[in-house]
Scaffold this motif. Sequence first.
Motif, PDB file in Angstrom:
ATOM      1  N   GLY A  22       1.028  -1.255   0.113  1.00 17.19           N
ATOM      2  CA  GLY A  22       0.221  -0.179  -0.330  1.00 17.19           C
ATOM      3  C   GLY A  22       1.078   1.334  -0.451  1.00 17.19           C
ATOM      4  O   GLY A  22       1.657   1.196  -0.110  1.00 17.19           O
ATOM      5  N   GLY A  23       0.138   2.319  -0.343  1.00 21.17           N
ATOM      6  CA  GLY A  23       0.544   3.587  -0.355  1.00 21.17           C
ATOM      7  C   GLY A  23       1.675   4.416   1.291  1.00 21.17           C
ATOM      8  O   GLY A  23      -0.045   4.216   1.978  1.00 21.17           O
ATOM      9  N   ALA A  24       1.706   5.224   1.269  1.00 24.86           N
ATOM     10  CA  ALA A  24       2.610   5.324   3.259  1.00 24.86           C
ATOM     11  C   ALA A  24       1.746   6.725   2.987  1.00 24.86           C
ATOM     12  O   ALA A  24       0.710   6.758   4.253  1.00 24.86           O
ATOM     13  CB  ALA A  24       3.883   5.863   3.569  1.00 24.86           C
ATOM     14  N   LYS A  25       1.119   7.221   2.122  1.00 28.19           N
ATOM     15  CA  LYS A  25       0.399   8.836   2.825  1.00 28.19           C
ATOM     16  C   LYS A  25      -0.803   7.797   2.812  1.00 28.19           C
ATOM     17  O   LYS A  25      -1.382   8.479   3.767  1.00 28.19           O
ATOM     18  CB  LYS A  25       0.969   9.086   1.239  1.00 28.19           C
ATOM     19  CG  LYS A  25      -0.742  11.234   1.680  1.00 28.19           C
ATOM     20  CD  LYS A  25      -0.510  11.825   2.774  1.00 28.19           C
ATOM     21  CE  LYS A  25      -1.291  12.526   2.904  1.00 28.19           C
ATOM     22  NZ  LYS A  25      -2.825  12.621   2.759  1.00 28.19           N
ATOM     23  N   ALA A  26      -1.472   7.652   2.099  1.00 28.58           N
ATOM     24  CA  ALA A  26      -3.262   6.537   2.654  1.00 28.58           C
ATOM     25  C   ALA A  26      -2.851   5.516   4.089  1.00 28.58           C
ATOM     26  O   ALA A  26      -3.838   5.975   4.593  1.00 28.58           O
ATOM     27  CB  ALA A  26      -3.080   5.514   1.816  1.00 28.58           C
ATOM     28  N   HIS A  27      -2.015   4.928   4.123  1.00 27.16           N
ATOM     29  CA  HIS A  27      -1.750   4.556   5.446  1.00 27.16           C
ATOM     30  C   HIS A  27      -1.624   5.712   6.413  1.00 27.16           C
ATOM     31  O   HIS A  27      -2.543   5.192   7.631  1.00 27.16           O
ATOM     32  CB  HIS A  27       0.186   3.754   4.951  1.00 27.16           C
ATOM     33  CG  HIS A  27      -0.170   2.108   4.867  1.00 27.16           C
ATOM     34  ND1 HIS A  27       0.457   1.305   3.762  1.00 27.16           N
ATOM     35  CD2 HIS A  27      -1.578   2.048   3.845  1.00 27.16           C
ATOM     36  CE1 HIS A  27      -0.177   0.764   3.730  1.00 27.16           C
ATOM     37  NE2 HIS A  27      -1.788   0.271   3.908  1.00 27.16           N
TER      38      HIS A  27
END
Length: 328
Positions: free
Chosen positions: A241-246
């Motif tokens: 997954g994406g760091a920003k979304a997490h």
Amino acid sequence: MNATTIAQNSITTTRRDLLVGGGVALAAAALPRVALAATKSTANEQGNLIMSYITTKDGTEIFYKDWGPKDAQAIVFHHGWPLSADDWDNQMMFFLGQGFRVIAHDRRGHGRSTQTDTGNEMDTYAADVAELAEKLDLKNAIHVGHSTGGGEVVHYVARSKPGRVSKAVIIGAVPPIMVKSENNPGGLPIEVFDGFRAALIANRAQFFRDVPAGPFYGFNRAGAEVSEGVIQNWWRQGMMGGAKAHYDCIKAFSETDFTEDLKKIELPVLVMHGDDDQIVPYADSAPLSAKLLKKGTLKTYPGLPHGMCTTHPDVINADLLAFFKGSS
């Protein structure tokens, strides 16, 4: 490095696709455009769609699996943070074998869905589920959510169109609200979630190793039977997954107040929770949710951890099946 820099860097990260049955992650940026388009849907030998995407109104691609007879009772599984639809593999296979249609999606920013820098909050998560249900024309589906996915289920079901949902299950779920406040004195201090954010920014790969190796599955308890494969699978899913979304999702799962959602839900809801849950503490979650629901049933599992669907699938699957087949 501050949060703004992290956000800007993570926006450039492209989505990864997982090859069917291979378990080999490929960087989407390395594929020719035509090859990427070919992954939008994959069919089995009978021609049934088993992996695909929908594109939401804001252009986000949501990955989902859809297995089993399309006229069978549908079960939709909603995963926890920071995982993917793959976290439901055991349940997907079990209920497929029981004759159900089983569906699981990667929440936006997670797994194989678009690594979004916006919309990483419960209103948009629920709207994405509504678009998926509309696309698949799901009627009287059963929605099952774990942890953050339990919050997503509650938020969606409270807003779903009549006839879309028949029952729901929340497992180790974040409702009614996790963070401590005057209205929720039994919650976790905001500093706990600030610590999550700091650890994610500092070294996401190590953080995503420490969580499953410790509290998530109770592997830090004396006498626990530790599975290295389970730890690595958690890490694999998280790092897809994406760091920003997490990062954004930490606020979504910890600070969203689901109280009014729970009160609105008219249909039967099974609330399942291990009383040794070290991620979503039992006392401030499951019993409170069950009381707010009009048709809530609380089932408590002594000594079981947050990730009990993985550590004790036979127990959980049997209780889910009984609820699905029950009259209420």
